[in-house]
Design an enzyme around this catalytic site. Structure first.
Site, PDB file in Angstrom:
ATOM      1  N   ILE A 229       0.841  -1.203   0.000  1.00  0.00           N
ATOM      2  CA  ILE A 229       0.000   0.000   0.000  1.00  0.00           C
ATOM      3  C   ILE A 229       0.870   1.244   0.000  1.00  0.00           C
ATOM      4  CG2 ILE A 229      -1.858   1.219   1.172  1.00  0.00           C
ATOM      5  CD1 ILE A 229      -2.585  -1.630   0.067  1.00  0.00           C
ATOM      6  N   LYS A 230       0.694   2.027  -1.052  1.00  0.00           N
ATOM      7  CA  LYS A 230       1.472   3.259  -1.186  1.00  0.00           C
ATOM      8  C   LYS A 230       0.699   4.383  -0.513  1.00  0.00           C
ATOM      9  CE  LYS A 230       4.401   4.935  -4.890  1.00  0.00           C
ATOM     10  NZ  LYS A 230       4.426   5.152  -6.342  1.00  0.00           N
ATOM     11  N   ILE A 231       1.384   5.062   0.373  1.00  0.00           N
ATOM     12  CA  ILE A 231       0.721   6.068   1.196  1.00  0.00           C
ATOM     13  C   ILE A 231       1.516   7.373   1.137  1.00  0.00           C
ATOM     14  CG2 ILE A 231       0.151   6.636   3.616  1.00  0.00           C
ATOM     15  CD1 ILE A 231      -0.373   3.754   4.092  1.00  0.00           C
TER      16      ILE A 231
END
Ligand code: E4P
EC number: 2.2.1.2
Length: 215
Positions: A82-84
């Site tokens: 998950i890119k945050i």
């Protein structure tokens, strides 16, 4: 240094993966928009091609929304990372996801302090953007050196993905700086393959072979 490909284009991913040189993929909302396709559909296709970490970015700006999106994306495949974005809310989401055992890639990193915070929040990866720093006359690779030093000194397990790579020199410099990974656009991977002396060498070998092949 490991290499990922930075694209949401499945043909590029398939071709680069077949070369045996990439072991992961990073996408972002702009790269997805460029493809003009459904996000989940693209992600599903990518995980069917590459057996490695695939970064898919959340678009919510509040931690609870980011976590909800992250859980939906994670359900697609265990390889989803998950890119945050690097914000206070992003750090909160990173912490919650780390506690759930979900891998994260904190993106839009432009300072060593941001990288340190992301690592402390439990990020699996941080993505410092070297090209965008160079664009504003700051030294992107110097940032990679700083983050490598800090992570080494304190034995932080977070891996550094050199991102916003614009040319092959960035890749060599990131490797020399000790970046764990560089995520590289397809065009740059192709540029890395080429050298004029290789082309000239092949041409000469084939010409010479023509003179003896029937003897
Ligand atoms: C990183 O993961 C980003 O997708 C990407 O490297 C951004 O690159 P750009 O600055 O060329 O848009």
């Amino acid at each position: 240094m490991k290499l990922f490909i930075d694209t949401a284009n499945v043909e590029e991913i398939r071709e680069a993966y077949s070369l045996g040189v990439i072991c992961g993929v990073t996408t972002n909302p702009s790269l997805i928009a460029k493809e003009g396709r459904n996000f989940a559909e693209v992600v599903r296709e990518i995980v069917s091609i590459v057996d490695g970490p695939i970064s898919a970015e959340v678009v919510g700006t509040e931690a609870p929304v980011m976590v909800e999106e992250a859980l939906e994306l994670s359900a697609i495949h265990p390889n989803i990372v998950i890119k945050i974005p690097m914000t206070a809310e992003g750090l909160k989401a990173t912490k919650i996801l780390a506690e759930k055992g979900i891998h994260t890639n904190v993106t839009l990193i432009f300072s060593a302090n941001q990288a340190l915070l992301a690592a402390r929040a439990g990020a699996t990866y941080v993505s410092p953007f070297v090209g965008r720093l160079d664009d504003i006359s700051q030294d992107g690779i110097e940032l990679i050196c700083d983050i490598v030093d800090i992570f080494d000194r304190y034995a932080l397990a977070t891996e550094i993905i050199t991102a916003s790579v614009r040319h092959p020199v960035h890749v060599t410099a990131a490797a020399k700086a000790g970046s764990h990974i560089a995520t590289v656009p397809y065009k740059v991977i192709m540029q890395m393959i080429k050298h004029p002396l290789t082309d000239a060498g092949i041409k000469k070998f084939l010409e010479d072979w023509e003179t003896v092949k029937n003897k």
